[in-house]
Design an enzyme around this catalytic site. Structure first.
Site, short mmCIF file in Angstrom:
data_model
loop_
_atom_site.label_atom_id
_atom_site.label_comp_id
_atom_site.label_asym_id
_atom_site.label_seq_id
_atom_site.Cartn_x
_atom_site.Cartn_y
_atom_site.Cartn_z
N TYR A 51 0.85 -1.20 0.00
CA TYR A 51 0.00 0.00 0.00
C TYR A 51 0.88 1.25 0.00
CZ TYR A 51 -3.56 3.36 1.55
OH TYR A 51 -4.40 4.45 1.66
N VAL B 131 -8.30 8.39 7.71
CA VAL B 131 -9.59 9.06 7.63
C VAL B 131 -10.65 8.13 8.24
CG1 VAL B 131 -11.27 10.16 6.09
CG2 VAL B 131 -8.82 10.21 5.53
#
Length: 234
Positions: free
Chosen positions: A141, A174
């Site tokens: 990632y 987030v």
């Protein structure tokens, strides 16, 4: 003429908040997602759902054919797999990660910039991550997001002469469904590093994306905007 925006991963999280803003602005919106079972904007006349899995890059040509030329591209779709150890990724898991987080955004920029060049204008916003800047336990990632930041800078140079502005954002974590795959310990550790001891809200990130897509000066080009509340000041 109504302007067109395509948002990958616009069926939930940050992408959904971006789509909601463009609905209010009366854009023609195309949302790419894997499923739309609980899609809040389903049925609206200016919102078109495109069910597609970006782990398979062959789906991109069909997306382009369906949508046609657009004014704005938001490369938002992404996922991480923090439960997989850095040395335990299978080749398929690695391919899926790179396809969604890096290769699909690059291919979408290649495809949709053709029409933007004809129009001599266009905006592209890529959603990267702090993971691509500071190193990340989910190794692939982090690698993919670092690549997307670099791709943003490359494409700003390649396309800027044709009136196309390309920028990206690098948010810290987030408050979205993505955090469900994070451990409670890791979540708490991160919150200690930010000034307000909380994750970013999807709406905060969305407002930044829309500003880059329609409001920022064209001289802001090839830039990565950090959104991390002091977690990585530089």
């Amino acid at each position: 003429m109504t302007k067109k925006v395509l948002i990958t991963g616009g069926n939930k999280g940050i992408g959904l908040e971006v789509a909601k803003i463009f609905v209010k602005l009366e854009y023609e919106i195309y949302v790419v997602g894997r499923d739309f079972n609980e899609f809040e904007l389903g049925g609206l006349p200016n919102v078109t759902e495109i069910e597609a899995d970006l782990t398979n890059l062959d789906n991109i040509s069909e997306i382009v054919k369906t949508v046609g030329d657009i004014d704005i591209l938001i490369n938002n779709a992404g996922f991480m797999q923090p439960h997989i150890s850095y040395d335990k990724y299978t080749s398929q898991e690695r391919e899926n990660m790179m396809n969604v987080n890096l290769y699909a955004p690059v291919e979408l920029m290649n495809e949709f910039s053709v029409g933007m060049k004809k129009q001599k204008c266009g905006r592209i916003v890529n959603v990267a991550s702090i993971a691509g800047q500071i190193g990340h336990p989910d190794v692939w990632y982090g690698i993919a997001k670092a690549g997307l930041i670099n791709a943003t800078k490359i494409y700003a140079k390649l396309l800027g002469g044709d009136g196309i502005v390309v920028n990206c954002i690098a948010p810290s974590p987030v408050e979205t469904d993505m955090q469900k795959s994070n451990s409670k310990e890791r979540i708490e550790e991160f919150k200690k590093t930010v000034v307000t001891h909380r994750f970013a809200r999807a709406s905060e990130i969305a407002r930044t994306i829309v500003w880059l897509a329609i409001g920022s000066p064209e001289y802001i080009n090839g830039t990565c905007i950090d959104i991390n509340n002091g977690a990585y000041p530089r």
